[in-house]
Design a protein around this motif. Structure first.
Motif, PDB file in Angstrom:
ATOM      1  N   MET B 438      -9.233  25.545 -16.681  1.00 52.64           N
ATOM      2  CA  MET B 438     -10.325  25.468 -17.659  1.00 52.64           C
ATOM      3  C   MET B 438     -11.303  24.327 -17.393  1.00 52.64           C
ATOM      4  N   PRO B 439     -10.823  23.123 -17.078  1.00 48.28           N
ATOM      5  CA  PRO B 439     -11.791  22.058 -16.809  1.00 48.28           C
ATOM      6  C   PRO B 439     -12.738  22.397 -15.665  1.00 48.28           C
ATOM      7  N   VAL B 440     -12.241  23.104 -14.664  1.00 45.11           N
ATOM      8  CA  VAL B 440     -13.096  23.476 -13.542  1.00 45.11           C
ATOM      9  C   VAL B 440     -14.156  24.467 -14.006  1.00 45.11           C
ATOM     10  N   TYR B 441     -13.700  25.507 -14.689  1.00 44.94           N
ATOM     11  CA  TYR B 441     -14.643  26.511 -15.180  1.00 44.94           C
ATOM     12  C   TYR B 441     -15.691  25.876 -16.076  1.00 44.94           C
ATOM     13  N   SER B 442     -15.221  25.072 -17.042  1.00 50.29           N
ATOM     14  CA  SER B 442     -16.196  24.576 -18.022  1.00 50.29           C
ATOM     15  C   SER B 442     -17.163  23.604 -17.374  1.00 50.29           C
ATOM     16  N   LEU B 443     -16.718  22.832 -16.395  1.00 43.91           N
ATOM     17  CA  LEU B 443     -17.637  21.928 -15.716  1.00 43.91           C
ATOM     18  C   LEU B 443     -18.707  22.707 -14.963  1.00 43.91           C
ATOM     19  N   MET B 444     -18.278  23.667 -14.178  1.00 47.87           N
ATOM     20  CA  MET B 444     -19.231  24.435 -13.375  1.00 47.87           C
ATOM     21  C   MET B 444     -20.195  25.200 -14.261  1.00 47.87           C
ATOM     22  N   ILE B 445     -19.641  25.785 -15.320  1.00 40.02           N
ATOM     23  CA  ILE B 445     -20.498  26.586 -16.197  1.00 40.02           C
ATOM     24  C   ILE B 445     -21.487  25.699 -16.928  1.00 40.02           C
ATOM     25  N   ILE B 622      -7.469  17.951 -10.457  1.00 44.63           N
ATOM     26  CA  ILE B 622      -7.869  16.768  -9.684  1.00 44.63           C
ATOM     27  C   ILE B 622      -9.307  16.876  -9.204  1.00 44.63           C
ATOM     28  N   ILE B 623      -9.808  18.116  -9.075  1.00 46.20           N
ATOM     29  CA  ILE B 623     -11.160  18.252  -8.535  1.00 46.20           C
ATOM     30  C   ILE B 623     -12.177  17.489  -9.365  1.00 46.20           C
ATOM     31  N   VAL B 624     -11.974  17.461 -10.677  1.00 45.45           N
ATOM     32  CA  VAL B 624     -12.970  16.807 -11.522  1.00 45.45           C
ATOM     33  C   VAL B 624     -13.049  15.318 -11.214  1.00 45.45           C
ATOM     34  N   SER B 625     -11.879  14.673 -11.173  1.00 43.84           N
ATOM     35  CA  SER B 625     -11.917  13.228 -10.909  1.00 43.84           C
ATOM     36  C   SER B 625     -12.353  12.951  -9.474  1.00 43.84           C
ATOM     37  N   THR B 626     -11.993  13.835  -8.557  1.00 40.80           N
ATOM     38  CA  THR B 626     -12.411  13.619  -7.171  1.00 40.80           C
ATOM     39  C   THR B 626     -13.923  13.724  -7.050  1.00 40.80           C
ATOM     40  N   LEU B 627     -14.510  14.728  -7.696  1.00 41.49           N
ATOM     41  CA  LEU B 627     -15.971  14.846  -7.657  1.00 41.49           C
ATOM     42  C   LEU B 627     -16.625  13.610  -8.253  1.00 41.49           C
ATOM     43  N   ASN B 628     -16.029  13.108  -9.316  1.00 42.95           N
ATOM     44  CA  ASN B 628     -16.548  11.879  -9.927  1.00 42.95           C
ATOM     45  C   ASN B 628     -16.630  10.750  -8.903  1.00 42.95           C
ATOM     46  N   ILE B 629     -15.539  10.574  -8.170  1.00 41.49           N
ATOM     47  CA  ILE B 629     -15.502   9.459  -7.227  1.00 41.49           C
ATOM     48  C   ILE B 629     -16.479   9.701  -6.090  1.00 41.49           C
ATOM     49  N   GLU B 644     -21.443  14.284 -18.829  1.00 45.26           N
ATOM     50  CA  GLU B 644     -22.885  14.486 -18.685  1.00 45.26           C
ATOM     51  C   GLU B 644     -23.365  13.852 -17.404  1.00 45.26           C
ATOM     52  N   ALA B 645     -22.827  12.640 -17.139  1.00 46.89           N
ATOM     53  CA  ALA B 645     -23.241  11.936 -15.921  1.00 46.89           C
ATOM     54  C   ALA B 645     -22.882  12.752 -14.689  1.00 46.89           C
ATOM     55  N   LEU B 646     -21.664  13.306 -14.696  1.00 47.80           N
ATOM     56  CA  LEU B 646     -21.248  14.090 -13.538  1.00 47.80           C
ATOM     57  C   LEU B 646     -22.115  15.322 -13.392  1.00 47.80           C
ATOM     58  N   ILE B 647     -22.362  15.984 -14.516  1.00 47.77           N
ATOM     59  CA  ILE B 647     -23.201  17.175 -14.454  1.00 47.77           C
ATOM     60  C   ILE B 647     -24.569  16.822 -13.888  1.00 47.77           C
ATOM     61  N   GLY B 648     -25.101  15.685 -14.341  1.00 45.37           N
ATOM     62  CA  GLY B 648     -26.394  15.249 -13.830  1.00 45.37           C
ATOM     63  C   GLY B 648     -26.365  15.054 -12.321  1.00 45.37           C
ATOM     64  N   LYS B 649     -25.313  14.380 -11.875  1.00 49.28           N
ATOM     65  CA  LYS B 649     -25.203  14.106 -10.436  1.00 49.28           C
ATOM     66  C   LYS B 649     -25.088  15.392  -9.628  1.00 49.28           C
ATOM     67  N   LEU B 650     -24.252  16.299 -10.143  1.00 50.33           N
ATOM     68  CA  LEU B 650     -24.046  17.548  -9.414  1.00 50.33           C
ATOM     69  C   LEU B 650     -25.351  18.334  -9.340  1.00 50.33           C
ATOM     70  N   ALA B 651     -26.051  18.373 -10.486  1.00 52.43           N
ATOM     71  CA  ALA B 651     -27.281  19.151 -10.506  1.00 52.43           C
ATOM     72  C   ALA B 651     -28.314  18.556  -9.576  1.00 52.43           C
TER      73      ALA B 651
END
Lengths: 73, 724
Positions: B438-445, B622-629, B644-651
């Motif tokens: 779920m964390p992966v799906y919700s982050l990507m979505i 783990i993907i979420v924290s890894t992407l953060n780093i 929000e910060a991560l989403i901003g960075k990814l976008a």
């Protein structure tokens, strides 16, 4: 007639078991042998499997498996 | 010659649903141990009755005519043909007083083995309430073995049973009071004289065509054993449909006649169980009620587990902070050891333990369903549907549970009677999208799918979220069919299933089961996850190129010299995160990401995504924290502003050619990969335990990874073509 053809509420006596193999052996071990009294309780909502009562317990089996059981109502 | 140990061994056997577990628990208390028999998937449960007497709980079975290697286990243990262990000194058959006829089928077979035997006639209170009364003394005379009445869930008769067991160890072998039909007796004599072997195993080999007993005997005895057996069976078939039919008919007739004088019946009305079933598996209302019950339980599990999850996450976060504080000022501060403990061990183990509340609630739910009897009804309702996928209704609960967490789901496959169906269910359980996805799906979505409405009222984001669950299901269906058809061998599935009487679950036995399963999970998770967390940590930590350290130290020095107060603190914090990002990108994991980049380009990924995905093989979240780093956001994960910060960075992430890294097809391909890939050490450990095979475990990992790759590839290519 075959057990698979029986309707809920019908009761009778098993007259024979048709065929050989592990399924038939399992049915017989569970008490489905000639002379056993059996009663059909119900069918599942999707039409299959069926629930029967024999030897004081309830058994569920698929209609295709019940094809192996001959009963006399 | 080695002197055998003085431990006497007592085997406990009986039909399923006879209260065998209650009796075993009452006799052994918490001394029971669960392990695995090598080569088969059934559990080995042993306990101590008194010092010097070991109790072995054999799997519940209706007959010793074993239809599969698992069922054969009981036979082999009783014959002393298992792992060099001698035959037990005594066998206790637990019989249900309410269904005596069927239970004595097994009991009479056990008596034929020739070991001292005792029958525990359980649930006589229930029999009484149904107007069935049994004269145990008379029954004992008829059968030739002691019969002890018990009401296990009220601990009545257990002491008498214990006494009987202690005394029974010196009983002589029981003498069967029934005679075999002539055709069988005749062939047995022939075979005995021809092959010099006799008794129980030979007769089972004769009767159970192509069964495990035949295989065992053929491997032991030379000559043309199989041919001789076939010949014997053919001759028997001249007189009767089969040897099995003769046995069944003989046994049931003898049991009926011998026990008739000792069993009194007074007619009673329709049983409570039947009246309850009239509602719960009603032709029309049964399914809606079922869906409501399953839905309600499922939602409750998530709701109840949430506060505990937060507590555990908070605890481990606090633990990490405490360790850092403890090490501050020591030579270890900020070093590799601190990082390994805090970011490797504590974060890794904490991450998986966060799911423990959900898992425990699932164990609770499954145990209650099993014990009260509704589990069989669930299978009854779902069977027709599951037949379409070449499985049976018994697979429903394990697969449903896997939508929360595959570990309890896979453990729950033990209730699936057919060995082949059980294996296939275990192998497809990881496709059910679990809570860790779920964390992966919700982050990507949240990051990449527009918050639009389809047709004016359907939220796109919600639909895609739901669709991800179906991705798993749609992959599992052909997988199940293909696995069953080509790869998983075994007996044809049958659905002959007892529908046990409804009963109130025993809190003690439910509690013991939850405890034991949680202990197993913790041990598995503890070891595998711990090991994998440290490995992944190490791959993301080393090497530590000196240039990076030097560069950031310079920046830090500059900030410390030229700034003060809040601005300084902020800048230092940012430098710290950027440094962590630089290190991780230069680590072995980063190099692996670069190395794999050509392989993931067709999926639309860049090396950072590849790296984060590889890092999440032990545990997908783990993907979420890894992407953060990787994106220089430090180790903070998850919610609120940090997300929000991560989403901003990814976008905002851009490739070398200026194109965005994350487009909608890329996001979808990442989600599909995670939906189909088995990135969970705990699940693999559970699969290993249930299948008892490294081969099947690695096969699952490989085939799902391949499927995930292909799925992600197709989604990306098709998606880009369509949107492009």
């Amino acid at each position: 007639m075959l057990l698979s053809e029986c309707r809920p509420g019908q009761a009778g006596v098993i007259t024979g078991i048709l065929g050989n193999g592990p399924l038939v052996q399992r049915l017989m071990e569970m008490g489905l042998v000639a002379g056993t009294r059996i009663r059909v309780l119900r069918l599942a909502p999707l039409g299959d499997p069926m629930e029967v009562e024999l030897h004081d317990y309830f058994l569920s089996l698929r209609r295709s498996e019940a094809d192996a059981v001959e009963v006399e109502i | 010659m080695i002197t055998p140990t003085a431990t006497r061994r007592v085997a406990i056997i009986g039909n399923p649903n006879t209260g065998k577990s209650s009796i075993f628990n009452a006799l052994t208390g918490l001394s029971q141990k669960v392990g695995n028999y090598p080569g088969v998937t059934v559990e080995k449960k042993t306990g101590v009755l008194t010092p010097g007497i070991e109790l072995i709980d054999l799997p519940g079975t209706y007959s010793l005519a074993a239809h599969s290697p698992d069922e054969m286990l009981a036979v082999r243990v009783l014959l002393g043909d298992h792992e060099g262990e001698p035959a037990p000194d005594l066998v206790v058959v637990i019989a249900d007083a309410t269904t005596l006829q069927r239970n004595l089928y097994l009991a009479t077979q056990v008596i034929e083995i020739g070991l001292p035997t005792i029958i525990a006639l359980n649930m006589i209170d229930v029999a009484d309430s149904r107007g069935i009364s049994v004269n145990t003394r008379g029954l004992s005379k008829a059968l030739g073995v002691p019969v002890i009445a018990t009401i296990a869930n009220r601990r009545l008769g257990v002491e008498e049973l214990r006494e009987a067991i202690l005394g029974g160890l010196d009983l002589p072998a029981p003498l069967p009071g029934w005679t075999w039909p002539e055709p069988i007796a005749r062939e047995m004599k022939e075979l005995e004289s021809k092959f010099g072997t006799d008794g129980f195993l030979l007769r089972r080999a004769l009767i159970d065509e192509n069964g495990p007993a035949e295989a065992l005997l053929a491997s032991r005895v030379g000559g043309d054993m199989r041919g001789a057996l076939e010949g014997a069976r053919a001759r028997i078939r001249e007189h009767a449909p089969s040897a099995a039919a003769l046995e069944a008919e003989m046994r049931h007739r003898w049991i009926g006649e011998a026990t008739a004088p000792y069993v009194q019946r007074t007619a009673k009305g329709r049983r409570r169980t039947e009246r309850i079933d009239d509602v719960l598996i009603h032709r029309i209302f049964g399914l809606p009620i079922f869906i409501l019950v399953m839905g309600a339980v499922f939602i409750s599990i998530f709701a109840w587990a949430a506060p505990f999850m937060d507590m555990i996450i908070g605890f481990f976060d606090g633990l990490g902070t405490t360790v850092v504080e403890l090490l501050a000022g020591t030579p270890f501060a900020g070093g590799a050891l601190e990082s390994m403990v805090v970011e490797g061990m504590i974060a890794g183990v904490g991450g998986i333990l966060a799911f423990l509340p959900q898992i425990v609630f699932l164990f609770l739910f499954i145990a209650i369903l099993e014990d009260c009897g509704y589990m069989a009804r669930a299978a009854f309702l779902m069977d027709r549907l599951f037949r379409v996928f070449r499985l049976s209704g018994s697979s429903f609960i394990p697969l449903l549970s896997s939508f929360a967490c595959a570990v309890p789901g896979i453990m729950a496959t033990r209730t699936i009677g057919n060995a082949r169906d059980r294996m296939v269910t275990v192998l497809i359980a990881p496709f059910m999208s679990c809570s860790a996805r779920m964390p992966v799906y919700s982050l990507m979505i949240a990051a990449f799918l527009p918050a639009r409405m389809i047709a004016g009222f359907l939220p796109l984001q919600g639909l895609i979220f739901g669709a991800m669950y179906f991705v798993g299901i749609f992959a599992a269906i052909p997988a199940a069919v293909l696995l069953k058809r080509f790869l998983v061998k075994g007996p044809r599935s049958t659905f002959v299933m007892e529908m046990p009487a409804y009963k109130v679950p025993n809190p003690r036995s439910v509690g013991i089961r939850i405890l034991e399963r949680s202990r197993t999970f913790l041990r598995q998770a503890g070891t595998i996850i711990f090991a994998m967390s440290v490995v992944v940590w190490a791959l993301g930590y080393f090497p530590r190129p000196a240039e990076i350290g030097a560069r950031f130290d310079e920046e830090r020095g500059h900030a410390e010299r030229t700034m003060i107060g809040a601005e300084r603190a902020e800048v230092l914090h940012r430098i710290h995160k950027e440094e962590a990002g630089a290190y991780v990108r230069a680590s072995f994991l980063g190099r692996a990401g670069h190395f794999l980049e050509p392989a993931v380009v067709p999926l639309g990924w860049d090396w950072k995504i590849g790296m984060a995905t590889v890092a999440s093989f032990p545990a997908r979240e783990i993907i979420v924290s890894t992407l953060n780093i990787i994106y220089d956001l430090g180790e903070e994960s998850g919610d609120g502003d940090e997300r929000e910060a991560l989403i901003g960075k990814l976008a905002a992430a851009r490739r070398e050619n200026g194109q965005p890294v994350f487009t909608i097809p890329v996001a979808l391909s990442i989600m599909v990969f995670f939906a189909l890939c088995c990135q969970c050490g705990a699940t693999l450990a559970a699969i290993k335990r249930e299948t008892n095979s490294w081969r099947w475990t690695s096969f699952t990992f490989l085939y799902m990874t391949v499927l995930a790759y292909i799925g992600a590839l197709v989604v990306y290519q098709v998606g880009t073509a369509m949107m492009g």
